[in-house]
Design a protein around this motif. Sequence first.
Motif, mmCIF file in Angstrom:
data_model
loop_
_atom_site.group_PDB
_atom_site.id
_atom_site.type_symbol
_atom_site.label_atom_id
_atom_site.label_comp_id
_atom_site.label_asym_id
_atom_site.label_seq_id
_atom_site.Cartn_x
_atom_site.Cartn_y
_atom_site.Cartn_z
ATOM 1 N N GLN A 113 -35.952 32.885 -43.593
ATOM 2 C CA GLN A 113 -35.272 31.920 -44.450
ATOM 3 C C GLN A 113 -36.018 31.743 -45.774
ATOM 4 N N SER A 114 -35.341 31.096 -46.719
ATOM 5 C CA SER A 114 -35.959 30.803 -48.015
ATOM 6 C C SER A 114 -37.119 29.833 -47.894
ATOM 7 N N ASN A 115 -37.131 29.002 -46.843
ATOM 8 C CA ASN A 115 -38.204 28.019 -46.674
ATOM 9 C C ASN A 115 -39.430 28.593 -45.980
ATOM 10 N N GLY A 116 -39.458 29.919 -45.780
ATOM 11 C CA GLY A 116 -40.605 30.558 -45.160
ATOM 12 C C GLY A 116 -40.541 30.602 -43.656
ATOM 13 N N GLY A 117 -39.491 30.009 -43.064
ATOM 14 C CA GLY A 117 -39.326 30.033 -41.616
ATOM 15 C C GLY A 117 -38.357 31.113 -41.187
ATOM 16 N N ILE A 118 -38.032 31.120 -39.899
ATOM 17 C CA ILE A 118 -37.079 32.085 -39.360
ATOM 18 C C ILE A 118 -36.031 31.344 -38.533
ATOM 19 N N MET A 119 -34.923 32.033 -38.273
ATOM 20 C CA MET A 119 -33.846 31.491 -37.443
ATOM 21 C C MET A 119 -33.154 32.659 -36.758
ATOM 22 N N ASP A 120 -32.363 32.353 -35.706
ATOM 23 C CA ASP A 120 -31.690 33.455 -35.033
ATOM 24 C C ASP A 120 -30.546 33.978 -35.887
ATOM 25 N N ILE A 121 -30.061 35.145 -35.562
ATOM 26 C CA ILE A 121 -29.109 35.843 -36.417
ATOM 27 C C ILE A 121 -27.764 35.127 -36.484
ATOM 28 N N ASP A 122 -27.369 34.430 -35.407
ATOM 29 C CA ASP A 122 -26.100 33.704 -35.430
ATOM 30 C C ASP A 122 -26.178 32.504 -36.365
ATOM 31 N N PRO A 148 -39.047 37.361 -50.506
ATOM 32 C CA PRO A 148 -40.232 36.866 -51.211
ATOM 33 C C PRO A 148 -40.935 35.726 -50.473
ATOM 34 N N ALA A 149 -40.162 34.851 -49.812
ATOM 35 C CA ALA A 149 -40.775 33.740 -49.076
ATOM 36 C C ALA A 149 -41.641 34.258 -47.939
ATOM 37 N N ALA A 150 -41.180 35.308 -47.247
ATOM 38 C CA ALA A 150 -41.977 35.888 -46.166
ATOM 39 C C ALA A 150 -43.290 36.457 -46.704
ATOM 40 N N GLY A 151 -43.243 37.032 -47.908
ATOM 41 C CA GLY A 151 -44.473 37.542 -48.510
ATOM 42 C C GLY A 151 -45.488 36.447 -48.759
ATOM 43 N N VAL A 152 -45.016 35.275 -49.208
ATOM 44 C CA VAL A 152 -45.932 34.153 -49.447
ATOM 45 C C VAL A 152 -46.546 33.683 -48.133
ATOM 46 N N ILE A 153 -45.757 33.654 -47.052
ATOM 47 C CA ILE A 153 -46.297 33.258 -45.742
ATOM 48 C C ILE A 153 -47.378 34.245 -45.302
ATOM 49 N N GLY A 154 -47.142 35.533 -45.528
ATOM 50 C CA GLY A 154 -48.181 36.524 -45.217
ATOM 51 C C GLY A 154 -49.409 36.339 -46.083
ATOM 52 N N ALA A 155 -49.209 35.942 -47.344
ATOM 53 C CA ALA A 155 -50.328 35.729 -48.259
ATOM 54 C C ALA A 155 -51.172 34.532 -47.838
ATOM 55 N N VAL A 156 -50.528 33.487 -47.324
ATOM 56 C CA VAL A 156 -51.270 32.314 -46.836
ATOM 57 C C VAL A 156 -52.253 32.740 -45.744
ATOM 58 N N ARG A 157 -51.780 33.568 -44.847
ATOM 59 C CA ARG A 157 -52.629 34.036 -43.749
ATOM 60 C C ARG A 157 -53.778 34.906 -44.267
ATOM 61 N N PRO A 174 -34.497 23.455 -49.480
ATOM 62 C CA PRO A 174 -35.946 23.635 -49.553
ATOM 63 C C PRO A 174 -36.298 25.115 -49.491
ATOM 64 N N SER A 175 -37.135 25.559 -50.399
ATOM 65 C CA SER A 175 -37.554 26.955 -50.394
ATOM 66 C C SER A 175 -38.961 27.067 -50.958
ATOM 67 N N VAL A 176 -39.630 28.143 -50.586
ATOM 68 C CA VAL A 176 -40.935 28.431 -51.156
ATOM 69 C C VAL A 176 -40.758 28.627 -52.663
ATOM 70 N N SER A 177 -41.636 28.024 -53.444
ATOM 71 C CA SER A 177 -41.542 28.103 -54.892
ATOM 72 C C SER A 177 -41.971 29.491 -55.366
ATOM 73 N N ILE A 178 -41.026 30.234 -55.939
ATOM 74 C CA ILE A 178 -41.273 31.621 -56.354
ATOM 75 C C ILE A 178 -40.742 31.813 -57.766
ATOM 76 N N TYR A 179 -41.533 32.484 -58.598
ATOM 77 C CA TYR A 179 -41.142 32.745 -59.981
ATOM 78 C C TYR A 179 -41.168 34.248 -60.227
ATOM 79 N N SER A 180 -40.111 34.751 -60.828
ATOM 80 C CA SER A 180 -40.088 36.153 -61.221
ATOM 81 C C SER A 180 -40.759 36.278 -62.586
#
Length: 686
Positions: free
Chosen positions: A244-253, A267-276, A322-328
């Motif tokens: 999801q845009s908020n850095g979380g996940i949900m089921d496909i339905d 991009p949000a998933a990338g930020v979550i990986g970067a936090v780790r 709500p979404s991870v703040s990302i700038y191009s």
Amino acid sequence: MTRETYRLGIDIGGTFTDLTVLGEQSGRIMGLKTPTVPADPAQGIVNGLKLLFRQGIEPADIDYFVHGTTIGLNTLLQRKGESIALFVTEGFRDILNLQRLRLPVPYDFRSRLPEPLIERKHVFPVRERLLQDGTVKQPIDRESLDRAIDAALAAGVTGIAVCFLHSYKNPVHERIAAERIRERAKGRLDVCLSSGLYPQMREYERAVMTVVNLYIQANVKKYFGTLRERLTGEGMKTTPFITQSNGGIMDIDTAAAAPVRTLFSGPAAGVIGAVRAAAAAGISNVVTFDMGGTSADISIIENGQPTFVQTNHLAGFPIMLPSVSIYSVGAGGGSYGWIDNGGLLKVGPESVGSSPGPACYGRGDKAALTDAFLLCGYLNPERFAAGHVPLYPELSEKAMKPIADHLRLDVRAAADRMIQVAVANMYAELSSVMEQHGFDPRDFSFLAFGGAGPVTANFLADEIQASSVLVPPSPGTLCALGALTADFAYDAVQSRQTLLADLPMPRLKEEFAKLAGHARQWLAEQDIRGLEGQTLLYSMDARYSGQAYEIELPLDPAILDDAGHERILDAFHHLHQRQYGHCDREALLEVIGLRVRIIGRTLKPVQPRVPGAEGTVEPIGSRSIIARGAEYTARVYERSGLLHGHRIEGPAIVEQDDTTVLILDGWHGRVDAYGNLILQRNGEES
């Protein structure tokens, strides 16, 4: 002997589809890349599964699969969605055209508002009216509702979005409309209600989000159906989860029902990986730099936490989620160089993507940044994307020659100039973001990932005077790793718009308890196996009475047991002071909304340590490079041979399967205990 099972994370970019796979028994993590198939993204995933099969991993062995998708995003950007209608309260037919009556760029009188996704002729008024508190002033008129439904059917639309005034307070009229649409249309039309998607105030923003959700939904559902079919055909038995845009996940339905939540998922998933990755390196303040094939994006991690926004903008439209703040901030590896009418060299924003790709791929004829990297000596043509994508330097030279001739330079010098133009563009955009956040870049590290991020990051970090550059062990597939390690997340919200003084603490506690119950129900409905636990986060959207926009105030649940509002008021004053440099302790506080976020924690792989070095590291070779107008002989190192404590002096190149790291002259790199490569200026040690 028990056969090992695997967890798989996939991120589809404009150029490459990235895979990260985790062995659940061994803990081994592996990253792979395969070219994206733009016309059939699911085929790119199938190609990735075939690469895994060559590594001894069968699809049937994968029992957890998370996927970041750009189908909804591309549908919106390319305006290739469905023909839909919008039902609004009578008198509000022009809501999509009027928008906010503001220029997108206040100081540019030529800037224009985006064209609505729905033509005015497909916006139908319905006679009904709710008051601000949700009470019914005018019951819904069945005759005007039926006329609108018949007109929508006659127009040949495939779905109807419904956004009535103040329905976030009381959804009764929207639900009546939905029931009547399904009855009268006999199931031929899809329906999306604004009150069911995200019940928040601000009519225009809520209408846009409802329209966007329905506009992209058919394409997203079609893709999800294709994905499931292909995965089943390959022998995979698990059901995909979607980021999801908020850095979380949900089921496909759930994602199919609310695809608007996936617009910024990659991009949000990338930020979550970067936090780790930053946490493993012991760095709390980070500017993430994700540069792939089509764009370069940044986000801010402060005190170990990503920053979030409650409303984002995409293609000129506000997305009130709500979404991870990302700038191009710039171009990607596929962005190509061109000469404008004034004779100046430009780079991007157009990209050649993965098909035909940069000239060096052997199919295109435009000189992209990847061609410039190759001509400047940064890339190994036999090692690109783990050797799965051969590069042809002679084709890069041919494509670069017209630019070089115009600039009266040789092709290598022109390639270097092209890189510096791209870096200058990124610096200009990044400077604006730094000013908005009010931080000193010397207090932050650059965290470089994406296929092209580690090649470019040292240039940009040097320009902005960042303290260091952090390159994680698998930067080219960090978005896929972020998807793999993301938690389930959902925001339950309720609009209030009342003074805090008029909201007794017992009532406030009761309303938060209802939201928490709703959030727990959402998590229980997800098809989850093996959660590590769950967390509830409370917050309040609040503002001083009379202000136009609110800020999100995190709340300790223990505050709700207090008899009065003093601790909430004090926390808001401190937050306002920190964000805006002032506060007003005499002003009344207005509560705009309540929010409870639930986080269902998933299994996290153990961050592997690397052995300690017993001596210096030896290069595997050297090659000539050109950087910022100067020519150097750069030593070349193999990333897998770097151990904890190794130090590399620039200029140098570090090669690995998923990317290449460039270390500039005057900088050095050192390897920490977790295999992170940290670049710093000579004379500066952390």
